[in-house]
Design a protein around this motif. Structure first.
Motif, PDB file in Angstrom:
ATOM      1  N   LYS A  98     -13.302  38.755  34.870  1.00 56.86           N
ATOM      2  CA  LYS A  98     -13.400  37.921  33.673  1.00 56.86           C
ATOM      3  C   LYS A  98     -12.443  38.453  32.618  1.00 56.86           C
ATOM      4  O   LYS A  98     -12.488  39.636  32.276  1.00 56.86           O
ATOM      5  CB  LYS A  98     -14.822  37.946  33.115  1.00 56.86           C
ATOM      6  CG  LYS A  98     -15.003  37.062  31.880  1.00 56.86           C
ATOM      7  CD  LYS A  98     -16.365  37.255  31.245  1.00 56.86           C
ATOM      8  CE  LYS A  98     -16.418  38.492  30.363  1.00 56.86           C
ATOM      9  NZ  LYS A  98     -15.578  38.371  29.116  1.00 56.86           N
ATOM     10  N   PRO A  99     -11.554  37.590  32.092  1.00 57.56           N
ATOM     11  CA  PRO A  99     -10.716  38.038  30.967  1.00 57.56           C
ATOM     12  C   PRO A  99     -11.593  38.493  29.809  1.00 57.56           C
ATOM     13  O   PRO A  99     -12.608  37.863  29.494  1.00 57.56           O
ATOM     14  CB  PRO A  99      -9.924  36.778  30.607  1.00 57.56           C
ATOM     15  CG  PRO A  99      -9.909  35.958  31.868  1.00 57.56           C
ATOM     16  CD  PRO A  99     -11.241  36.223  32.512  1.00 57.56           C
ATOM     17  N   GLY A 100     -11.210  39.561  29.170  1.00 57.47           N
ATOM     18  CA  GLY A 100     -12.046  40.169  28.147  1.00 57.47           C
ATOM     19  C   GLY A 100     -12.353  39.276  26.965  1.00 57.47           C
ATOM     20  O   GLY A 100     -13.392  39.432  26.320  1.00 57.47           O
ATOM     21  N   ASN A 101     -11.461  38.323  26.661  1.00 56.89           N
ATOM     22  CA  ASN A 101     -11.670  37.481  25.477  1.00 56.89           C
ATOM     23  C   ASN A 101     -12.397  36.180  25.786  1.00 56.89           C
ATOM     24  O   ASN A 101     -12.537  35.323  24.916  1.00 56.89           O
ATOM     25  CB  ASN A 101     -10.336  37.175  24.801  1.00 56.89           C
ATOM     26  CG  ASN A 101      -9.361  36.458  25.734  1.00 56.89           C
ATOM     27  OD1 ASN A 101      -9.553  36.449  26.940  1.00 56.89           O
ATOM     28  ND2 ASN A 101      -8.318  35.887  25.156  1.00 56.89           N
ATOM     29  N   VAL A 102     -12.864  36.015  27.015  1.00 57.56           N
ATOM     30  CA  VAL A 102     -13.618  34.810  27.389  1.00 57.56           C
ATOM     31  C   VAL A 102     -15.112  35.101  27.232  1.00 57.56           C
ATOM     32  O   VAL A 102     -15.628  36.032  27.854  1.00 57.56           O
ATOM     33  CB  VAL A 102     -13.312  34.379  28.835  1.00 57.56           C
ATOM     34  CG1 VAL A 102     -14.181  33.192  29.239  1.00 57.56           C
ATOM     35  CG2 VAL A 102     -11.832  34.035  28.984  1.00 57.56           C
ATOM     36  N   PRO A 103     -15.838  34.345  26.404  1.00 59.55           N
ATOM     37  CA  PRO A 103     -17.275  34.600  26.198  1.00 59.55           C
ATOM     38  C   PRO A 103     -18.062  34.492  27.501  1.00 59.55           C
ATOM     39  O   PRO A 103     -17.692  33.739  28.414  1.00 59.55           O
ATOM     40  CB  PRO A 103     -17.694  33.502  25.209  1.00 59.55           C
ATOM     41  CG  PRO A 103     -16.431  33.104  24.525  1.00 59.55           C
ATOM     42  CD  PRO A 103     -15.349  33.235  25.551  1.00 59.55           C
ATOM     43  N   TRP A 104     -19.168  35.212  27.570  1.00 60.06           N
ATOM     44  CA  TRP A 104     -19.999  35.213  28.772  1.00 60.06           C
ATOM     45  C   TRP A 104     -20.467  33.804  29.132  1.00 60.06           C
ATOM     46  O   TRP A 104     -20.462  33.415  30.306  1.00 60.06           O
ATOM     47  CB  TRP A 104     -21.212  36.118  28.584  1.00 60.06           C
ATOM     48  CG  TRP A 104     -20.898  37.577  28.525  1.00 60.06           C
ATOM     49  CD1 TRP A 104     -21.053  38.411  27.460  1.00 60.06           C
ATOM     50  CD2 TRP A 104     -20.368  38.395  29.583  1.00 60.06           C
ATOM     51  NE1 TRP A 104     -20.650  39.686  27.773  1.00 60.06           N
ATOM     52  CE2 TRP A 104     -20.241  39.704  29.074  1.00 60.06           C
ATOM     53  CE3 TRP A 104     -20.004  38.138  30.905  1.00 60.06           C
ATOM     54  CZ2 TRP A 104     -19.749  40.760  29.843  1.00 60.06           C
ATOM     55  CZ3 TRP A 104     -19.509  39.183  31.686  1.00 60.06           C
ATOM     56  CH2 TRP A 104     -19.388  40.476  31.158  1.00 60.06           C
ATOM     57  N   GLU A 105     -20.885  33.030  28.126  1.00 59.25           N
ATOM     58  CA  GLU A 105     -21.408  31.687  28.404  1.00 59.25           C
ATOM     59  C   GLU A 105     -20.340  30.784  29.008  1.00 59.25           C
ATOM     60  O   GLU A 105     -20.624  29.979  29.899  1.00 59.25           O
ATOM     61  CB  GLU A 105     -21.961  31.063  27.118  1.00 59.25           C
ATOM     62  CG  GLU A 105     -23.221  31.725  26.583  1.00 59.25           C
ATOM     63  CD  GLU A 105     -22.937  32.961  25.745  1.00 59.25           C
ATOM     64  OE1 GLU A 105     -23.904  33.573  25.253  1.00 59.25           O
ATOM     65  OE2 GLU A 105     -21.749  33.327  25.574  1.00 59.25           O
ATOM     66  N   ILE A 106     -19.109  30.903  28.527  1.00 58.43           N
ATOM     67  CA  ILE A 106     -18.011  30.097  29.072  1.00 58.43           C
ATOM     68  C   ILE A 106     -17.714  30.526  30.499  1.00 58.43           C
ATOM     69  O   ILE A 106     -17.551  29.691  31.405  1.00 58.43           O
ATOM     70  CB  ILE A 106     -16.749  30.224  28.197  1.00 58.43           C
ATOM     71  CG1 ILE A 106     -17.029  29.738  26.770  1.00 58.43           C
ATOM     72  CG2 ILE A 106     -15.580  29.467  28.820  1.00 58.43           C
ATOM     73  CD1 ILE A 106     -17.425  28.286  26.679  1.00 58.43           C
ATOM     74  N   ALA A 107     -17.636  31.827  30.714  1.00 58.42           N
ATOM     75  CA  ALA A 107     -17.352  32.342  32.061  1.00 58.42           C
ATOM     76  C   ALA A 107     -18.427  31.924  33.044  1.00 58.42           C
ATOM     77  O   ALA A 107     -18.134  31.590  34.206  1.00 58.42           O
ATOM     78  CB  ALA A 107     -17.234  33.867  32.021  1.00 58.42           C
ATOM     79  N   ALA A 108     -19.679  31.897  32.602  1.00 54.01           N
ATOM     80  CA  ALA A 108     -20.780  31.536  33.500  1.00 54.01           C
ATOM     81  C   ALA A 108     -20.790  30.055  33.822  1.00 54.01           C
ATOM     82  O   ALA A 108     -21.284  29.645  34.873  1.00 54.01           O
ATOM     83  CB  ALA A 108     -22.117  31.941  32.883  1.00 54.01           C
ATOM     84  N   GLY A 109     -20.262  29.233  32.922  1.00 51.97           N
ATOM     85  CA  GLY A 109     -20.263  27.794  33.153  1.00 51.97           C
ATOM     86  C   GLY A 109     -19.089  27.293  33.956  1.00 51.97           C
ATOM     87  O   GLY A 109     -19.063  26.134  34.375  1.00 51.97           O
ATOM     88  N   LEU A 110     -18.119  28.157  34.201  1.00 45.63           N
ATOM     89  CA  LEU A 110     -16.851  27.726  34.787  1.00 45.63           C
ATOM     90  C   LEU A 110     -16.789  27.707  36.316  1.00 45.63           C
ATOM     91  O   LEU A 110     -16.156  26.805  36.887  1.00 45.63           O
ATOM     92  CB  LEU A 110     -15.743  28.629  34.235  1.00 45.63           C
ATOM     93  CG  LEU A 110     -14.300  28.166  34.386  1.00 45.63           C
ATOM     94  CD1 LEU A 110     -14.086  26.804  33.734  1.00 45.63           C
ATOM     95  CD2 LEU A 110     -13.361  29.205  33.754  1.00 45.63           C
TER      96      LEU A 110
END
Length: 308
Positions: A114-126
């Motif tokens: 996960k790129p460090g600047n991507v929020p957890w919620e966005i990463a989980a939804g992708l």
């Protein structure tokens, strides 16, 4: 390391009320696996379809079961032969099952950094949305300069497909309720209202019809989509189980290309070419409410489970 963790579990098919938070023993990862401490988990329609038994004939569940195929979190432990990840790495992935929990075992091949600047919620939804959208666009062989119709363009998969198609250079016509038309325009799509008269609405924008169509809604649009594309050859669906009656292909996004697709999607997010709308977040104890909202079929973007 903790000895137990909390997870949302169900032991029989049924409505959202069969979901319960339970304590489980923290597992050790086997060969090719990593143990992920979950920061967020995405909710997908397949989660409640599996829970309800709606797809039991094709995908039977082994009880007790923990739903959730989308995950973002921190690697807590790695199994034998895993060289790509180490404890402390931030990852996200499409893992099939088990992410509504504080910890989950994940196949290393199905996660990416996960790129460090991507929020957890966005990463989980992708993950599931990106893997499915890429598969659909690949099956349709969408090219620059073509016109693509996305039915259900404001949903999780549909909105990602719109943006990836725009990145590929295609023009996109997206269906949604009128309240979501401004949202679709912000993604780069020309909006039309779904339902009756869809073919005519599409032709007001593209008089010669469209080159390809992706049904991400499953609301009975396939005849109209076949009409505007001139045949079923370049129409696919992820949601209409009557596809065969119309000669339309069903999209199956396997695990083979997940990491590559996640890395591509993450790069688009970092570059500002892909955004994901998070409709709402829920705690583990609110998982049943998340399923009720997802089953309602009017969610814009993604629903996310965040461990308490």
């Amino acid at each position: 390391m903790l000895k137990t963790y909390r997870a949302v579990q169900f032991t029989e098919y049924g409505g959202p009320e069969v979901l319960h938070v339970v304590d489980r023993e923290v597992p050790r990862p086997g060969p090719g696996e990593v143990l992920v401490e979950v920061r967020a988990a995405g909710v997908n329609p397949l989660d409640w379809q599996l829970r309800s038994g709606a797809v039991a004939a094709m995908m039977p569940v082994e009880f007790p079961a923990v739903p959730g195929g989308d995950v973002a979190g921190v690697v807590a432990d790695v199994g034998k032969d895993v060289a790509d990840f180490a404890a402390g790495d931030e990852v996200f992935g499409s893992i099939g099952f088990g992410s509504y929990a504080e910890f989950v075992l994940a196949p290393a091949a199905q996660i990416a950094r996960k790129p460090g600047n991507v929020p957890w919620e966005i990463a989980a939804g992708l993950p599931v949305a990106a893997n499915t959208a890429y598969q659909a666009l690949c099956d349709l062989d969408v090219k620059a300069g073509e016109t693509l119709v996305v039915d259900g363009a404001a949903g999780g998969v549909g909105s990602v497909a719109v943006q990836i198609a725009r990145h590929l250079g295609a023009a996109v016509i997206g269906t949604a309720s009128e309240r979501n038309h401004a949202y679709l325009r912000s993604l780069g799509a020309e909006p039309v209202t779904y339902g009756e008269g869809l073919a005519e609405q599409v032709r007001t924008i593209a008089p010669n019809g469209a080159d390809a169509a992706f049904d991400a809604a499953g609301k009975g649009s396939l005849p109209a989509l076949v009409d505007v594309t001139g045949g079923p050859e370049r129409v696919v669906t992820i949601a209409d189980h009557r596809a065969e009656e119309h000669g339309v292909r069903f999209v199956f996004a396997g695990a083979g290309a997940i990491r590559e697709r996640l890395e591509q999607a993450a790069a688009l997010v970092v570059n500002g070419e892909l955004t994901l709308s998070v409709a709402r977040t829920y705690s583990l104890s609110q998982a049943a409410d998340a399923h009720r909202e997802s089953e309602g079929g009017h969610v814009r973007g993604k629903l996310i489970i965040v461990p308490d």
